[in-house]
Design a protein around this motif. Structure first.
Motif, short mmCIF file in Angstrom:
data_model
loop_
_atom_site.label_atom_id
_atom_site.label_comp_id
_atom_site.label_asym_id
_atom_site.label_seq_id
_atom_site.Cartn_x
_atom_site.Cartn_y
_atom_site.Cartn_z
N ILE A 73 23.10 41.28 -10.72
CA ILE A 73 22.74 42.71 -10.64
C ILE A 73 21.29 42.92 -11.08
O ILE A 73 20.54 43.69 -10.47
CB ILE A 73 23.70 43.55 -11.50
CG1 ILE A 73 25.12 43.45 -10.93
CG2 ILE A 73 23.25 45.01 -11.56
CD1 ILE A 73 26.19 44.11 -11.77
N THR A 75 18.88 40.76 -10.84
CA THR A 75 18.03 40.22 -9.78
C THR A 75 17.86 41.23 -8.65
O THR A 75 16.77 41.43 -8.13
CB THR A 75 18.62 38.91 -9.22
OG1 THR A 75 18.63 37.92 -10.25
CG2 THR A 75 17.81 38.40 -8.04
N GLN A 76 18.96 41.90 -8.28
CA GLN A 76 18.89 42.92 -7.25
C GLN A 76 18.03 44.10 -7.71
O GLN A 76 17.19 44.60 -6.94
CB GLN A 76 20.31 43.41 -6.91
CG GLN A 76 20.38 44.68 -6.07
CD GLN A 76 19.85 44.53 -4.66
OE1 GLN A 76 19.25 43.52 -4.30
NE2 GLN A 76 20.06 45.55 -3.85
N SER A 114 14.40 43.17 -7.58
CA SER A 114 13.91 43.15 -6.21
C SER A 114 13.59 44.55 -5.72
O SER A 114 12.56 44.79 -5.08
CB SER A 114 14.97 42.50 -5.30
OG SER A 114 14.54 42.49 -3.96
N GLN A 159 22.88 50.81 -4.67
CA GLN A 159 22.48 49.49 -4.18
C GLN A 159 22.64 48.40 -5.26
O GLN A 159 22.27 47.25 -5.05
CB GLN A 159 21.04 49.52 -3.68
CG GLN A 159 20.85 50.41 -2.46
CD GLN A 159 19.44 50.37 -1.92
OE1 GLN A 159 18.78 49.34 -1.94
NE2 GLN A 159 18.97 51.52 -1.44
N LEU A 160 23.19 48.79 -6.40
CA LEU A 160 23.48 47.83 -7.46
C LEU A 160 24.98 47.55 -7.56
O LEU A 160 25.40 46.76 -8.40
CB LEU A 160 22.97 48.34 -8.81
CG LEU A 160 21.46 48.53 -8.96
CD1 LEU A 160 21.13 48.99 -10.38
CD2 LEU A 160 20.71 47.25 -8.63
N ILE A 208 25.82 44.51 -2.93
CA ILE A 208 25.10 43.23 -3.06
C ILE A 208 25.80 42.13 -2.27
O ILE A 208 25.16 41.32 -1.59
CB ILE A 208 24.98 42.83 -4.55
CG1 ILE A 208 24.15 43.87 -5.31
CG2 ILE A 208 24.35 41.45 -4.69
CD1 ILE A 208 24.13 43.66 -6.81
N MET A 212 24.96 42.22 1.43
CA MET A 212 23.56 42.04 1.84
C MET A 212 23.41 40.71 2.57
O MET A 212 24.18 39.78 2.34
CB MET A 212 22.64 42.03 0.60
CG MET A 212 22.48 43.36 -0.09
SD MET A 212 21.53 43.18 -1.63
CE MET A 212 19.97 42.53 -1.01
N SER A 222 18.22 37.87 1.76
CA SER A 222 17.71 38.99 0.98
C SER A 222 18.30 38.99 -0.42
O SER A 222 17.62 39.30 -1.40
CB SER A 222 18.04 40.31 1.68
OG SER A 222 17.39 40.39 2.93
N ARG A 223 19.58 38.65 -0.51
CA ARG A 223 20.25 38.64 -1.81
C ARG A 223 19.66 37.59 -2.73
O ARG A 223 19.50 37.80 -3.92
CB ARG A 223 21.74 38.39 -1.60
CG ARG A 223 22.57 38.53 -2.86
CD ARG A 223 24.05 38.50 -2.55
NE ARG A 223 24.50 37.21 -2.08
CZ ARG A 223 25.03 36.97 -0.89
NH1 ARG A 223 25.15 37.94 -0.01
NH2 ARG A 223 25.44 35.76 -0.56
N GLY A 253 15.23 37.67 -4.39
CA GLY A 253 14.75 38.15 -5.68
C GLY A 253 14.93 37.14 -6.79
O GLY A 253 14.31 37.25 -7.85
#
Length: 246
Positions: free
Chosen positions: A109, A111-112, A115, A132-133, A138, A141, A145-146, A149
Motif C-alpha cells: 500500500i 508503494t502504491q 507512486s 486507489q489504495l 491495487i 492494476m 504499474s503495480r 513504484g
C-alpha cells in the motif's frame, strides 16, 4: 566450473577489433531431476503449506580491479511461497508471522501511495485518491504499474546508465539526445505524459533499446515493462478525460 567470456567485436575494414569483454561467472543450477528433489525437501521443511517456486535471480555487471567487466550468471532457487491455505494458517496462528504478513501488506500500500504522490505534486491528505489504495484496486492494476513504484532506485540508475551507453552505440543520436530521453524515462514519463507525439518517439526509442543485443535486458526487464505500460496508459488517456480531472 570455469568462467566463460563473451566478447563484442566490431569490424573496421579488414580488421576485427575487440570492443568489450565480459566474464560470465557460471551458476551451479540444478538439473530438472535435482530440482524436483530440492523442491520436495523444501516443502517438507516449511511449517505452513507452500509451493516451492523456481525463481530466477539476475545480477548486474561489475568491474574488477583491472577494469574487465564480469557478471554472475542467472541463479535459480525454488522459493517456498505460501499457498492461500498457508497464508490463512499464518493469520490464524497470529504472532510474529501475522505481523510480518501485515508488514508486507503495508509495504504494498505504501508503494502504491508513493507512486501516486510522485506522479502528482498537488496531492495531500485532503485530496488524496484513497480509493486507489484499496487492496482490490491495487490487485487489479496492470502488473507492471503495480510493481513500478517498488523498483529500487539503484535499478533505475543502472537502467539510465545502460540506456545511454547502448543507444549511443546502436543509433546515430548524440549523447545529449539519449541522455535527455533517459532522464524522461527516469522521471517515469511524468514531464511528457500528455504529449502523445513525444510518447510515441520515446516508445520507439525504448523498443530500439529493448531489441539491442548490448542491452542488459535481464536486469532491467521490470523497468522496460513498467515504461512500456506507462506509455500505453498515457497515450490512451484522452484530452477530455484530462480536462475533466482538472
Amino acid at each position: 566450473m570455469s568462467e566463460q567470456q563473451d566478447t563484442t567485436t566490431v569490424e573496421t575494414g579488414n580488421n576485427v577489433v575487440e570492443k568489450q569483454e565480459l566474464k560470465i561467472i557460471p551458476a551451479e543450477n540444478p538439473t530438472k531431476e535435482e530440482l524436483a528433489t530440492i523442491v520436495a525437501e523444501v516443502r517438507s521443511q516449511m511449517k505452513v503449506e507452500t509451493v516451492p517456486t523456481p525463481t530466477e535471480f539476475t545480477f548486474r555487471k561489475q568491474k574488477d580491479d583491472s577494469g574487465i567487466e564480469y557478471k554472475r550468471d542467472t541463479l535459480v532457487v525454488p522459493l517456498p511461497i505460501p499457498t492461500i491455505n498457508g497464508v490463512l494458517s499464518i493469520i490464524e496462528e497470529g504472532g510474529k508471522g501475522a505481523e510480518l504478513l501485515r508488514e508486507a501488506v503495508t509495504e504494498v500500500i505504501k508503494t502504491q501511495a508513493r507512486s501516486l504522490i510522485s506522479e502528482d505534486e498537488k496531492l495531500n491528505a485532503a485530496n488524496f485518491p484513497y480509493d486507489q489504495l484499496s487492496w482490490d484496486f491495487i490487485a487489479n492494476m496492470p502488473k507492471a504499474s503495480r510493481k513500478g513504484g517498488g523498483i529500487p532506485k539503484e535499478i533505475w540508475e543502472g537502467f539510465v546508465k545502460d540506456y545511454i551507453e547502448v543507444m549511443q552505440e546502436v543509433t546515430d543520436k548524440t549523447l545529449e539526445q539519449v541522455t535527455f530521453a533517459a532522464k524522461l524515462f527516469n522521471a517515469k514519463l511524468q514531464p511528457v505524459k500528455t504529449n502523445k507525439k513525444v510518447l510515441s518517439v520515446l516508445e520507439e526509442q525504448l523498443g530500439v533499446y529493448a531489441n539491442a543485443e548490448q542491452a542488459n535486458l535481464e536486469e532491467f526487464a521490470e523497468v522496460i515493462e513498467f515504461l512500456a505500460e506507462k506509455i500505453t496508459t498515457f497515450k490512451e488517456t484522452s484530452e477530455s478525460s484530462i480536462l475533466e480531472a482538472l
